[in-house]
Design a protein around this motif. Structure first.
Motif, mmCIF file in Angstrom:
data_model
loop_
_atom_site.group_PDB
_atom_site.id
_atom_site.type_symbol
_atom_site.label_atom_id
_atom_site.label_comp_id
_atom_site.label_asym_id
_atom_site.label_seq_id
_atom_site.Cartn_x
_atom_site.Cartn_y
_atom_site.Cartn_z
ATOM 1 N N GLY A 51 -1.497 6.879 6.209
ATOM 2 C CA GLY A 51 -0.066 6.977 6.365
ATOM 3 C C GLY A 51 0.570 5.643 6.034
ATOM 4 N N GLN A 52 1.868 5.621 5.966
ATOM 5 C CA GLN A 52 2.560 4.389 5.592
ATOM 6 C C GLN A 52 2.648 3.386 6.730
ATOM 7 O OE1 GLN A 52 6.350 5.391 3.850
ATOM 8 N NE2 GLN A 52 5.406 6.205 1.988
ATOM 9 N N ILE A 53 2.618 3.880 7.963
ATOM 10 C CA ILE A 53 2.677 3.015 9.132
ATOM 11 C C ILE A 53 1.380 3.140 9.920
ATOM 12 C CG2 ILE A 53 3.916 2.487 11.262
ATOM 13 C CD1 ILE A 53 6.406 3.703 9.996
ATOM 14 N N PHE A 54 0.763 2.007 10.228
ATOM 15 C CA PHE A 54 -0.539 2.026 10.875
ATOM 16 C C PHE A 54 -0.499 2.522 12.307
ATOM 17 C CE2 PHE A 54 -3.965 0.172 13.355
ATOM 18 C CZ PHE A 54 -5.067 0.569 12.607
ATOM 19 N N THR A 55 -1.513 3.311 12.653
ATOM 20 C CA THR A 55 -1.704 3.749 14.020
ATOM 21 C C THR A 55 -3.170 4.124 14.169
ATOM 22 O OG1 THR A 55 -0.877 5.218 15.767
ATOM 23 C CG2 THR A 55 -1.253 6.197 13.603
ATOM 24 N N PHE A 88 -6.272 8.277 -0.502
ATOM 25 C CA PHE A 88 -5.105 8.756 0.216
ATOM 26 C C PHE A 88 -3.848 8.447 -0.588
ATOM 27 C CE2 PHE A 88 -8.234 7.709 3.471
ATOM 28 C CZ PHE A 88 -8.252 8.886 4.224
ATOM 29 N N SER A 89 -2.796 9.199 -0.325
ATOM 30 C CA SER A 89 -1.537 8.937 -1.005
ATOM 31 C C SER A 89 -0.978 7.581 -0.581
ATOM 32 C CB SER A 89 -0.522 10.041 -0.706
ATOM 33 O OG SER A 89 -0.298 10.157 0.690
ATOM 34 N N SER A 90 -1.272 7.199 0.669
ATOM 35 C CA SER A 90 -0.882 5.899 1.188
ATOM 36 C C SER A 90 -1.791 5.558 2.357
ATOM 37 C CB SER A 90 0.585 5.884 1.630
ATOM 38 O OG SER A 90 0.811 6.816 2.667
ATOM 39 N N ILE A 91 -2.121 4.287 2.499
ATOM 40 C CA ILE A 91 -3.010 3.841 3.568
ATOM 41 C C ILE A 91 -2.479 2.572 4.213
ATOM 42 C CG2 ILE A 91 -5.335 3.111 4.163
ATOM 43 C CD1 ILE A 91 -6.380 4.614 1.756
ATOM 44 N N ALA A 92 -2.232 2.646 5.500
ATOM 45 C CA ALA A 92 -1.873 1.467 6.277
ATOM 46 C C ALA A 92 -3.155 0.950 6.915
ATOM 47 C CB ALA A 92 -0.847 1.815 7.347
ATOM 48 N N MET A 93 -3.225 -0.350 7.160
ATOM 49 C CA MET A 93 -4.458 -0.914 7.677
ATOM 50 C C MET A 93 -4.207 -1.899 8.808
ATOM 51 S SD MET A 93 -6.607 -1.410 4.119
ATOM 52 C CE MET A 93 -8.215 -1.368 4.943
ATOM 53 N N GLY A 94 -5.278 -2.195 9.547
ATOM 54 C CA GLY A 94 -5.147 -3.100 10.665
ATOM 55 C C GLY A 94 -6.455 -3.785 11.014
ATOM 56 N N TRP A 95 -6.349 -4.778 11.875
ATOM 57 C CA TRP A 95 -7.512 -5.512 12.383
ATOM 58 C C TRP A 95 -7.562 -5.415 13.899
ATOM 59 C CZ3 TRP A 95 -11.373 -7.471 9.511
ATOM 60 C CH2 TRP A 95 -11.132 -7.749 8.168
#
Length: 122
Positions: A101-105, A29-36
């Motif tokens: 995306g740049q912001i995780f959701t 991806f061009s950018s990847i936001a991540m989370g737990w």
């Protein structure tokens, strides 16, 4: 979709520490936001922490803020969750997630790992 593999779970005594890792591979991806996220027995999956693509902004749930630290190594395509002062209430299966995306959701574009078990004994 991005392939995600969690590791680092295990059994730890209350008050102890543990570090989880999540390695990402596959689709670029061009950018990847991540989370737990985590899911305890008998409960629904809940948000734990997230971080933006650059790793410059992090968000935490109230139950873990001050104890857990999320970080991201873009060079290694790896997400981390440093867990300190663990409590029995932290016992759950922990899942990592990635969003293109740049912001995780979380939505239909979010990828999920298989989960890793964290058990905190009292």
């Amino acid at each position: 979709q991005v392939q995600l593999v969690e590791s680092g779970g295990g059994l730890v005594q209350a008050g102890g520490s543990l570090r989880l890792s999540c390695a990402a591979s596959g689709r670029t991806f061009s950018s990847i936001a991540m989370g737990w996220f985590r899911q305890a027995p008998g409960k629904e999956r809940e948000f734990v922490a997230s971080i933006n693509w650059r790793g410059s902004y992090a968000r935490y749930s109230g139950s873990v803020e001050g104890r857990f630290t999320i970080s991201k190594d873009n060079a290694k395509n790896t997400l981390y969750l440093e867990m300190n002062s663990l409590k029995p209430e932290d016992t759950a299966v922990y899942y990592c997630a990635a969003y293109p995306g740049q912001i995780f959701t979380t939505n239909r574009l979010t990828s999920w790992g298989q989960g890793t078990q964290v058990t905190v004994s009292s």
